[in-house]
Design a protein around this motif. Structure first.
Motif, mmCIF file in Angstrom:
data_model
loop_
_atom_site.group_PDB
_atom_site.id
_atom_site.type_symbol
_atom_site.label_atom_id
_atom_site.label_comp_id
_atom_site.label_asym_id
_atom_site.label_seq_id
_atom_site.Cartn_x
_atom_site.Cartn_y
_atom_site.Cartn_z
ATOM 1 N N CYS A 1 0.634 -1.250 0.062
ATOM 2 C CA CYS A 1 -0.017 0.106 0.049
ATOM 3 C C CYS A 1 0.930 1.415 -0.032
ATOM 4 C CB CYS A 1 -0.952 0.138 1.112
ATOM 5 S SG CYS A 1 -2.215 -1.346 1.120
ATOM 6 N N VAL A 2 2.109 0.949 -0.246
ATOM 7 C CA VAL A 2 3.196 2.207 -0.187
ATOM 8 C C VAL A 2 2.984 3.481 0.867
ATOM 9 C CG1 VAL A 2 3.737 1.796 -2.527
ATOM 10 C CG2 VAL A 2 1.944 3.549 -2.000
ATOM 11 N N THR A 3 2.751 2.737 2.228
ATOM 12 C CA THR A 3 2.347 3.516 3.194
ATOM 13 C C THR A 3 3.769 4.117 4.079
ATOM 14 O OG1 THR A 3 0.441 2.263 3.585
ATOM 15 C CG2 THR A 3 1.252 3.802 5.445
ATOM 16 N N GLY A 4 4.642 3.292 4.356
ATOM 17 C CA GLY A 4 5.911 3.751 5.100
ATOM 18 C C GLY A 4 5.712 3.587 6.527
ATOM 19 N N THR B 1 7.170 6.155 -5.297
ATOM 20 C CA THR B 1 6.091 5.705 -4.705
ATOM 21 C C THR B 1 5.445 6.315 -3.642
ATOM 22 O OG1 THR B 1 7.409 3.982 -3.762
ATOM 23 C CG2 THR B 1 6.974 3.431 -5.751
ATOM 24 N N ASN B 2 5.978 7.220 -3.055
ATOM 25 C CA ASN B 2 5.324 7.861 -1.862
ATOM 26 C C ASN B 2 5.451 7.041 -0.809
ATOM 27 O OD1 ASN B 2 3.278 10.920 -2.404
ATOM 28 N ND2 ASN B 2 4.740 10.026 -3.602
ATOM 29 N N THR B 3 6.430 6.098 -0.657
ATOM 30 C CA THR B 3 6.331 5.254 0.502
ATOM 31 C C THR B 3 7.090 6.229 1.825
ATOM 32 O OG1 THR B 3 6.629 3.533 -1.104
ATOM 33 C CG2 THR B 3 6.833 2.844 1.085
ATOM 34 N N GLY B 4 8.470 6.231 1.591
ATOM 35 C CA GLY B 4 9.095 7.042 2.894
ATOM 36 C C GLY B 4 9.736 6.071 3.701
ATOM 37 N N ARG C 1 1.865 15.530 2.720
ATOM 38 C CA ARG C 1 0.635 15.153 2.006
ATOM 39 C C ARG C 1 0.708 13.690 1.459
ATOM 40 N NH1 ARG C 1 -1.157 17.064 -2.051
ATOM 41 N NH2 ARG C 1 0.626 18.522 -2.247
ATOM 42 N N SER C 2 1.831 12.803 1.748
ATOM 43 C CA SER C 2 1.996 11.387 1.658
ATOM 44 C C SER C 2 3.239 10.835 1.376
ATOM 45 C CB SER C 2 1.144 11.062 0.328
ATOM 46 O OG SER C 2 0.931 9.743 0.090
ATOM 47 N N GLY C 3 4.109 11.882 1.158
ATOM 48 C CA GLY C 3 5.571 11.428 1.035
ATOM 49 C C GLY C 3 6.057 10.503 2.180
ATOM 50 N N GLY C 4 5.998 11.085 3.298
ATOM 51 C CA GLY C 4 6.173 10.248 4.567
ATOM 52 C C GLY C 4 7.605 10.322 4.893
ATOM 53 N N ALA D 1 -4.322 7.512 5.247
ATOM 54 C CA ALA D 1 -3.739 8.490 3.922
ATOM 55 C C ALA D 1 -2.672 7.877 3.342
ATOM 56 C CB ALA D 1 -3.750 9.781 4.323
ATOM 57 N N THR D 2 -1.973 6.570 4.096
ATOM 58 C CA THR D 2 -0.791 6.083 3.254
ATOM 59 C C THR D 2 0.400 6.947 3.497
ATOM 60 O OG1 THR D 2 -1.126 6.038 0.986
ATOM 61 C CG2 THR D 2 -2.107 4.144 2.167
ATOM 62 N N CYS D 3 0.461 7.814 4.546
ATOM 63 C CA CYS D 3 1.339 8.809 4.469
ATOM 64 C C CYS D 3 2.482 8.388 5.154
ATOM 65 C CB CYS D 3 0.984 10.047 5.232
ATOM 66 S SG CYS D 3 2.179 11.311 5.530
ATOM 67 N N GLY D 4 2.724 7.916 6.260
ATOM 68 C CA GLY D 4 3.947 6.960 6.881
ATOM 69 C C GLY D 4 4.681 7.830 7.728
ATOM 70 N N LEU D 5 4.405 9.125 7.893
ATOM 71 C CA LEU D 5 4.833 9.739 9.127
ATOM 72 C C LEU D 5 4.292 9.219 10.461
ATOM 73 C CD1 LEU D 5 4.385 13.519 7.878
ATOM 74 C CD2 LEU D 5 6.614 12.215 8.212
HETATM 75 K K LIG Z 1 3.768 7.123 2.302
#
Ligand SMILES: [K+]
Ligand SMILES: [K+]
Lengths: 477, 477
Positions: free
Chosen positions: A75-78, A204-207, A308-311, A420-424
């Motif tokens: 889910c490329v969350t991080g 992939t905005n995973t982080g 906003r999603s990079g994480g 929001a699959t942000c990952g922070l």
């Molecule tokens: K992410």
């Protein structure tokens, strides 16, 4: 010889039949297809991550940690419940990089496919009506803006185009990162691996971070951080936007409403984020308190892009003030563009809500943006997506508050980050008991698959709708 | 004699002209009229509360406390920065009871007036079209359901009807409360005063307590608590609903969609609240942990009714678990019925959002409820109100977090309580520095006046709208 040919023939028929049925399912019900694909991938990666060969200690990884990592990767969350820099073996790390690329390319492809469902919802009748209109400007403003629907009818072709785009962008980001990691003292092999890893995590905005200390060694390296921002920014725009802009970057006026609305809202949110982080954190000794003006602006920009999603983060999230945590909650919940690797309710969804309020305030009966009328059923889609998001976050927060007894702000932050699959993370995710880990994994899945499939599933359910005027439809959710 | 008659004549003309101009403003722009009325009342009560005669200690009450109390009283919120049971003199307490009645009757009248603007938005043209339709069932389902618009055209008549209804309901609640307060050991005079005070606080959904110890002496008195719930429930339904039901309680089928939607959503939210509080608090030793099954259900019902705007509490709010605080945040934000003494975004606003999602999910192009089609511009109004609410809460929370450095959950709770004029508090409000007090007072004002006037202001801005089919319009906001 005869038996072998018959076997090969049967195998080919089996393969063709499977391909056709996959194609059929993808066309008939892209939302079910997406859920099937992501669930299968997560189960496969859970199995692989739990193998002893995947961990650095060569031991079995507990099921809740393996499942959580699989969901977070696909889910490329991080978010992570184990230390990503030390827990995994080389094999595990390769799984992670391959996994985020499969997850990222998968979500771009499937969400683009579903964006087509939303865009093409008008059906043949309306398209024929628009085509029979002899006014050329009318045809251009017709119901389906083909630039936005990518002109690709088949899952396979779309997948190849997305994969090539992803590879191209990740290669550029890798090339930008490599010399800086080398300069930081890493060996050539290490620098090559880390630049590929960071580049995949950015686009992939995973982080996830491959190295101990995360971004600390690069916190002052603006070239490095800018390259990460470039990757995250392109990934978060969404494939329909990247495709339309790369094809027609000379003629911005002919971009579809979806492209213009995504770019406009993204830039507005980015600048708003910068202003908020500067205002709230400039005097916080734990974050930007000791920085100069230029550094504060740059680090606020980095926070704004990543939230906003990079994480990725150059600071410790729990060092932020409560007010910044709340502002970050909001930015995370909004997320990135539709059919992007970013999560959240999506920037166009928010834009549609504001367009509705603006139409209401100015006494118009129709939502308008960039000289186009936006049909009101898009607002119903947007409202459905927001309700889905708010309900998921509320239920998950209440359950995790019950399970963990952790501070309210940390729970809300990590739940929204998961949705929001942000990952922070405030650090809560790593401390949750297994029950909480499963809830958070479910939240990531609902956020990633839910928002992307919901709009398409709802849009596809509509069968009898007669329009008398041609319209253009942005993608939401 | 001549001079006296001329003076009287001039005075009459002045009075008539003033009355006409008030009436004119109320008709032309009811939202501006409402803002004007509430602002004037708040300034007047701020002055009165700051006088030494209003305080028990006969000293000047500081401006921020006087203003906050005035806003809290006129906006029937129930939050306080001073101890309401001991700070005020007899004169101050009379001001409070008179103030909440003026505020409550005022908001019922003005919001009902504005509900008419929303309901009558179709204008003459559509009404004539509906009237010229020869199908009698069509006329019944016509654009304006007169039961909902109260059939009162003039501010004065409406005000009198509302005041009489309020007086009747408060008298019944007073009569129910009086014997219980007497039985608790108060003198006849004291019991009379306290029952009038509690009854006014219940029907106007304010929630101040006249006695030291608040509801503690009555925490086990189910007759007393039920009478409070009755007052709060009737106040929170809204005047259009009370009026329609009292006029036509024998024929529920002929109630307007607004009435049915308000009652249905109110009951659903009330039951959901009961279920949530039982599930989350039954094992909390500080709240319901020591109670039996029946007591837990009753106290959960009391919490559920009060959290949507009543503001009374038998437990200490800060003793609730974090999960219950979040659930209460949500119930407070939703609030009560349109044109009621309750606050929040209103139950019909939430219902419209869900109706939109349901229409989308079932593939219908129109929202439907109770056999009626709901026009899509109502959804735009609902979205505008929710955006207004979410923005107000977010900005106020961020500012108060910056000012107070208080825990996130307490700030969010008290800000939502202020916005939704609920009045439940974690204790934060009483500890805020003056800057925070002003921000919270502004939040109460925006919540009370903003949501009530926003929908009407937006609805009134529409001028050119042509409908081809008759429709029925519930009130939102
Ligand atoms: K992410
Ligand atoms: K209240």
């Amino acid at each position: 010889m005869m038996a072998g040919a018959a076997f090969a023939h049967r195998r080919t028929r089996w393969y063709l039949r499977a391909r056709d049925s996959v194609d059929g399912l993808a066309r008939r019900s892209p939302s079910r297809f997406a859920i099937l694909v992501f669930t299968s991938l997560i189960l496969l990666f859970t199995l692989l991550f739990s193998l002893p060969i995947a961990s650095a200690a060569r031991t079995l990884t507990p099921l809740h940690d393996a499942l959580f990592t699989a969901v977070s990767v696909i889910c490329v969350t991080g978010l992570s419940t184990v230390d990503m820099a030390t827990h995994w073996s080389a094999f595990g790390n390769i799984l992670i990089v391959v996994g985020v690329n499969i997850g990222g390319v998968g979500v771009l492809t499937l969400a683009s496919l579903m964006g087509m469902v939303i865009s093409r919802r008008l059906g043949l009748r309306a398209k024929l009506m628009a085509a029979s209109d002899t006014n050329p400007s009318r045809i251009h403003a017709g119901p389906v803006n083909e630039g936005q629907t990518v002109r690709l009818g088949e899952v396979g072709n779309l997948l190849v185009t997305v994969a090539i785009s992803a590879f191209a962008i990740e290669s550029v980001v890798t090339a930008l990162l490599f010399p800086r990691i080398l300069a930081s003292g890493a060996s050539v092999g290490e620098a090559a691996w880390q630049s590929v890893y960071y580049s995949a995590m950015a686009f992939t905005n995973t982080g996830f971070n491959p190295n101990v200390g995360a971004l600390a060694p690069f916190a002052d390296d603006y070239w490095f951080l800018s390259a990460l921002m470039l990757g995250v920014f392109l990934g978060s725009l969404g494939f329909p936007v990247i495709y339309a802009v790369s094809r027609g970057w000379r003629r911005p006026r002919r971009w579809s409403v979806h492209v213009k609305l995504t770019l406009f809202t993204t830039v507005v949110l980015m600048l708003a984020g910068v202003a908020v982080y500067i205002a709230l954190e400039f005097d916080n000794p734990k974050t930007f308190g000791s920085l100069g003006v230029g550094d504060t602006i740059f680090q606020s920009l980095f926070m704004s892009v990543m939230s906003r999603s990079g994480g990725f983060a150059t600071i410790t999230v729990s060092d932020l003030k409560g007010s910044s945590l709340l502002a970050t909650d909001m930015l995370m919940f909004i997320g990135g563009g539709s059919a992007s690797t970013a999560g959240g309710i999506k920037v166009t969804t928010l834009a549609i809500l504001f367009l509705a309020a603006m139409a209401e305030a100015s006494g118009r009966t129709e939502m308008e943006a960039f000289g186009r009328r936006i049909p009101s059923d898009i607002l119903r889609l947007a409202v459905s997506v927001v309700l889905w998001g708010a309900t998921t976050v509320a239920v998950a927060s209440i359950v995790i508050l019950q399970i963990s007894k952790a501070p309210f702000d940390y729970v809300l932050f990590d739940v929204i980050s998961a949705f929001a699959t942000c990952g922070l993370s405030t650090g809560l995710t790593a401390e949750l008991p297994p029950a909480g880990v499963y809830v958070l994994a479910a939240t990531m899945f609902m956020g990633r698959i839910g928002t992307v499939t919901l709009a398409a599933a709802l849009a596809a359910s509509q069968s009898r709708q007669l329009f008398t005027r041609p319209e253009e439809r942005p993608i939401v959710g």
